[in-house]
Design a protein around this motif. Structure first.
Motif, PDB file in Angstrom:
ATOM      1  N   SER A 165      33.206  34.166   7.114  1.00 23.01           N
ATOM      2  CA  SER A 165      32.383  34.631   8.223  1.00 23.01           C
ATOM      3  C   SER A 165      32.929  34.095   9.540  1.00 23.01           C
ATOM      4  CB  SER A 165      30.933  34.168   8.043  1.00 23.01           C
ATOM      5  OG  SER A 165      30.377  34.727   6.870  1.00 23.01           O
ATOM      6  N   PHE A 166      32.707  34.869  10.616  1.00 27.35           N
ATOM      7  CA  PHE A 166      33.210  34.508  11.931  1.00 27.35           C
ATOM      8  C   PHE A 166      32.114  34.775  12.954  1.00 27.35           C
ATOM      9  CE2 PHE A 166      36.624  35.791   9.181  1.00 27.35           C
ATOM     10  CZ  PHE A 166      37.562  34.766   9.333  1.00 27.35           C
ATOM     11  N   LEU A 167      31.969  33.883  13.900  1.00 25.52           N
ATOM     12  CA  LEU A 167      30.882  33.964  14.868  1.00 25.52           C
ATOM     13  C   LEU A 167      31.204  34.836  16.069  1.00 25.52           C
ATOM     14  CD1 LEU A 167      29.635  30.268  14.800  1.00 25.52           C
ATOM     15  CD2 LEU A 167      28.689  32.250  13.596  1.00 25.52           C
ATOM     16  N   SER A 168      32.475  35.250  16.203  1.00 30.33           N
ATOM     17  CA  SER A 168      32.853  36.088  17.340  1.00 30.33           C
ATOM     18  C   SER A 168      34.121  36.860  17.002  1.00 30.33           C
ATOM     19  CB  SER A 168      33.109  35.235  18.586  1.00 30.33           C
ATOM     20  OG  SER A 168      34.274  34.439  18.413  1.00 30.33           O
ATOM     21  N   LEU A 169      34.380  37.917  17.782  1.00 26.63           N
ATOM     22  CA  LEU A 169      35.611  38.675  17.603  1.00 26.63           C
ATOM     23  C   LEU A 169      36.833  37.832  17.940  1.00 26.63           C
ATOM     24  CD1 LEU A 169      34.608  42.158  19.033  1.00 26.63           C
ATOM     25  CD2 LEU A 169      35.201  41.641  16.662  1.00 26.63           C
ATOM     26  N   GLN A 170      36.713  36.951  18.910  1.00 23.06           N
ATOM     27  CA  GLN A 170      37.845  36.095  19.267  1.00 23.06           C
ATOM     28  C   GLN A 170      38.213  35.176  18.111  1.00 23.06           C
ATOM     29  OE1 GLN A 170      37.338  33.024  22.299  1.00 23.06           O
ATOM     30  NE2 GLN A 170      39.328  33.590  23.165  1.00 23.06           N
ATOM     31  N   GLU A 171      37.205  34.607  17.464  1.00 19.09           N
ATOM     32  CA  GLU A 171      37.446  33.745  16.304  1.00 19.09           C
ATOM     33  C   GLU A 171      38.117  34.526  15.185  1.00 19.09           C
ATOM     34  OE1 GLU A 171      34.637  31.465  13.105  1.00 19.09           O
ATOM     35  OE2 GLU A 171      34.058  31.286  15.221  1.00 19.09           O
ATOM     36  N   LEU A 172      37.652  35.764  14.973  1.00 17.34           N
ATOM     37  CA  LEU A 172      38.243  36.616  13.953  1.00 17.34           C
ATOM     38  C   LEU A 172      39.684  36.983  14.305  1.00 17.34           C
ATOM     39  CD1 LEU A 172      38.187  38.401  11.461  1.00 17.34           C
ATOM     40  CD2 LEU A 172      36.859  40.091  12.755  1.00 17.34           C
ATOM     41  N   ALA A 173      39.936  37.296  15.582  1.00 20.50           N
ATOM     42  CA  ALA A 173      41.289  37.631  16.022  1.00 20.50           C
ATOM     43  C   ALA A 173      42.239  36.450  15.817  1.00 20.50           C
ATOM     44  CB  ALA A 173      41.276  38.056  17.489  1.00 20.50           C
ATOM     45  N   MET A 174      41.760  35.240  16.068  1.00 19.02           N
ATOM     46  CA  MET A 174      42.577  34.045  15.839  1.00 19.02           C
ATOM     47  C   MET A 174      42.917  33.893  14.361  1.00 19.02           C
ATOM     48  SD  MET A 174      40.707  31.370  18.464  1.00 19.02           S
ATOM     49  CE  MET A 174      41.760  30.005  17.973  1.00 19.02           C
ATOM     50  N   GLN A 175      41.961  34.226  13.494  1.00 20.83           N
ATOM     51  CA  GLN A 175      42.222  34.165  12.055  1.00 20.83           C
ATOM     52  C   GLN A 175      43.303  35.166  11.644  1.00 20.83           C
ATOM     53  OE1 GLN A 175      41.343  32.167   9.623  1.00 20.83           O
ATOM     54  NE2 GLN A 175      42.393  33.377   8.051  1.00 20.83           N
ATOM     55  N   LEU A 176      43.266  36.362  12.213  1.00 20.56           N
ATOM     56  CA  LEU A 176      44.281  37.357  11.892  1.00 20.56           C
ATOM     57  C   LEU A 176      45.666  36.874  12.306  1.00 20.56           C
ATOM     58  CD1 LEU A 176      42.544  40.732  12.854  1.00 20.56           C
ATOM     59  CD2 LEU A 176      42.650  39.612  10.618  1.00 20.56           C
ATOM     60  N   ARG A 177      45.756  36.258  13.474  1.00 16.68           N
ATOM     61  CA  ARG A 177      47.045  35.715  13.918  1.00 16.68           C
ATOM     62  C   ARG A 177      47.535  34.623  12.970  1.00 16.68           C
ATOM     63  NH1 ARG A 177      48.976  36.313  19.347  1.00 16.68           N
ATOM     64  NH2 ARG A 177      47.984  38.139  20.309  1.00 16.68           N
ATOM     65  N   THR A 178      46.614  33.831  12.460  1.00 17.66           N
ATOM     66  CA  THR A 178      46.983  32.815  11.477  1.00 17.66           C
ATOM     67  C   THR A 178      47.492  33.453  10.192  1.00 17.66           C
ATOM     68  OG1 THR A 178      45.352  31.271  12.380  1.00 17.66           O
ATOM     69  CG2 THR A 178      46.148  30.838  10.147  1.00 17.66           C
ATOM     70  N   GLU A 179      46.790  34.491   9.729  1.00 13.28           N
ATOM     71  CA  GLU A 179      47.210  35.206   8.519  1.00 13.28           C
ATOM     72  C   GLU A 179      48.626  35.751   8.658  1.00 13.28           C
ATOM     73  OE1 GLU A 179      45.576  36.123   5.607  1.00 13.28           O
ATOM     74  OE2 GLU A 179      43.727  35.029   6.024  1.00 13.28           O
ATOM     75  N   LEU A 180      48.956  36.224   9.865  1.00 14.23           N
ATOM     76  CA  LEU A 180      50.257  36.856  10.091  1.00 14.23           C
ATOM     77  C   LEU A 180      51.404  35.848  10.171  1.00 14.23           C
ATOM     78  CD1 LEU A 180      49.149  39.613  12.619  1.00 14.23           C
ATOM     79  CD2 LEU A 180      49.945  39.968  10.278  1.00 14.23           C
ATOM     80  N   GLN A 181      51.088  34.579  10.092  1.00 15.26           N
ATOM     81  CA  GLN A 181      52.159  33.599   9.986  1.00 15.26           C
ATOM     82  C   GLN A 181      52.797  33.618   8.600  1.00 15.26           C
ATOM     83  OE1 GLN A 181      53.048  32.043  12.896  1.00 15.26           O
ATOM     84  NE2 GLN A 181      51.383  33.376  13.637  1.00 15.26           N
ATOM     85  N   THR A 182      52.026  34.062   7.596  1.00 13.97           N
ATOM     86  CA  THR A 182      52.533  34.076   6.226  1.00 13.97           C
ATOM     87  C   THR A 182      52.634  35.476   5.626  1.00 13.97           C
ATOM     88  OG1 THR A 182      50.275  33.672   5.407  1.00 13.97           O
ATOM     89  CG2 THR A 182      51.689  31.753   5.745  1.00 13.97           C
ATOM     90  N   LYS A 183      51.961  36.440   6.219  1.00 13.56           N
ATOM     91  CA  LYS A 183      52.011  37.829   5.742  1.00 13.56           C
ATOM     92  C   LYS A 183      52.499  38.732   6.862  1.00 13.56           C
ATOM     93  CE  LYS A 183      50.598  38.442   1.428  1.00 13.56           C
ATOM     94  NZ  LYS A 183      51.362  39.223   0.424  1.00 13.56           N
ATOM     95  N   LYS A 184      53.306  39.725   6.509  1.00 12.21           N
ATOM     96  CA  LYS A 184      53.810  40.630   7.540  1.00 12.21           C
ATOM     97  C   LYS A 184      52.772  41.652   7.951  1.00 12.21           C
ATOM     98  CE  LYS A 184      57.714  43.536   8.821  1.00 12.21           C
ATOM     99  NZ  LYS A 184      59.014  44.112   8.424  1.00 12.21           N
ATOM    100  N   PHE A 185      51.848  41.996   7.039  1.00  8.76           N
ATOM    101  CA  PHE A 185      50.874  43.046   7.313  1.00  8.76           C
ATOM    102  C   PHE A 185      49.460  42.567   7.003  1.00  8.76           C
ATOM    103  CE2 PHE A 185      54.771  45.153   5.882  1.00  8.76           C
ATOM    104  CZ  PHE A 185      55.039  45.961   6.972  1.00  8.76           C
ATOM    105  N   VAL A 186      48.509  42.998   7.817  1.00  2.00           N
ATOM    106  CA  VAL A 186      47.089  42.881   7.523  1.00  2.00           C
ATOM    107  C   VAL A 186      46.481  44.270   7.670  1.00  2.00           C
ATOM    108  CG1 VAL A 186      44.861  41.972   8.260  1.00  2.00           C
ATOM    109  CG2 VAL A 186      46.852  40.476   8.238  1.00  2.00           C
TER     110      VAL A 186
END
Length: 364
Positions: free
Chosen positions: A5-26
């Motif tokens: 769960s994420f409390l804001s879109l910014q928090e969620l966007a930061m998580q996606l950027r973190t995911e993309l450090q190890t995965k090429k696609f989300v």
């Protein structure tokens, strides 16, 4: 991460950027209105540093970079104006974009175009057959769907330049694509998904990619094409205003109605039932009715002879899936409505051959 769960879109966007450090696609699937476009903007904003940017994005704002001049005075020379101030068009007048876009556009459309980099406008033409002769209609206005596929092909040409290392797009670290097929028929949806997957996966270097969509066919084609190279998520509104939830669907084939059904099983078991869950239940019934060729969703309720509360359940779903009971303002159900929801849900599961493996524990 199975679910988070994420409390804001910014928090969620930061998580996606973190995911993309190890995965090429989300890959993200979400219902319309969940906040996909706003998420793409939040993701892009995180990459701003003064005049520097790191995200090439396609969303509703990208389409707004093109505006029609319909020549209201003469009603003759209609052109699509380009916003020359956008970084999206960097190097437009020196990269032969016409020749890069045209092979892409020919996959989907039968019209031609010309980009004027002096006036920053696009004119369209189409061959017309009449009485056995062929003429070229110039300065035509294409349909909204044709306009969108042209803009998408423009974007894909820029993506190709980015992946090829073009100097004008060296700044691109991330590519974010939001709902690129909203105005296309299903044949073109499949073609675009396949083409996009081929374009992105055949490059071993270059930008990391997020694709978000509400179109289940587009999402599933991308999942099948990209397979284990992507992290796949079902994006949902959270239980509080402006909160969000990501359900990881990477480990198994994804169909959004099944994910929604699993969610409903979990919330009815836990008691965390909100009024918008009636909207979800009705949508699942509508999709099930369409699959089985039934007249409408009400046919998915228990047969009249077996359920004395059938009429009551129809009225409850009708009432609770309309009006002020919006998923944007979650309200917990009253105890009696929770009881009705559980009965409707369990009867629906019992009456349709969904795999028991979808659900954690027994449905009682």
């Amino acid at each position: 991460m199975t679910s988070a769960s994420f409390l804001s879109l910014q928090e969620l966007a930061m998580q996606l950027r973190t995911e993309l450090q190890t995965k090429k696609f989300v890959l993200l699937y979400a219902y319309n209105g969940t906040g996909k476009t706003r998420l793409s903007v939040a993701f892009k904003e995180l990459g701003k540093n003064g005049d520097d940017r790191d995200t090439l994005y396609f969303n509703a704002f990208t389409e707004d970079l093109f505006q029609w001049d319909n020549d209201l005075k003469n009603d003759r020379e209609r052109v699509l104006k380009i916003n020359k101030d956008s970084r999206f068009f960097a190097g437009l007048d020196e990269l032969e974009m016409d020749n890069r876009i045209r092979p892409l556009l020919n996959r989907y459309a039968d019209f031609d175009f010309r980009i004027d980099t002096t006036e920053w406008e696009v004119s369209f033409s189409r061959e017309m057959n009449s009485g056995g002769s062929t003429t070229m209609a110039e300065d035509i206005k294409v349909s909204r769907g044709e306009e969108n596929i042209f803009i998408l092909c423009f974007f894909l040409a820029i993506v190709q330049l980015t992946l090829d290392g073009a100097e004008a797009y060296k700044w691109v670290k991330y590519i974010y694509i939001d709902d690129p097929v909203s105005s296309l028929d299903e044949n073109n949806v499949i073609a675009v998904a396949n083409h996009l997957a081929q374009l992105l996966t055949h490059s071993e270097k270059g930008a990391r990619v997020v694709v978000s969509t509400h179109h289940v066919l587009f999402f599933n084609v991308l999942c099948n094409e990209i397979k284990n190279k992507a992290r796949r998520y079902f994006l949902k509104n959270g239980t509080t205003l402006d909160s969000y939830s990501l359900l990881d669907t990477s480990a198994k084939p994804f169909l959004h109605h099944l994910a929604a059904l699993v969610e409903l099983q979990e919330v009815q078991a836990s008691g965390a039932l909100y009024t918008h869950h009636f909207n979800m239940m009705r949508r699942i019934m509508e999709q099930t009715a369409a699959f089985f060729g039934l007249e409408d969703w009400k046919a998915c309720l228990a047969a009249p002879g077996n359920d004395p509360d059938l009429t009551l359940h129809k009225r409850i779903i009708d009432l609770m899936s309309h009006g002020d009971y919006s998923l944007y303002e979650p309200r917990e159900m009253m105890p009696e409505n929770k009881a009705h929801f559980r009965t409707i849900f369990r009867q629906f599961i019992a009456g349709h051959p969904f795999s028991p493996a979808l659900f954690s524990g027994d449905i009682k």
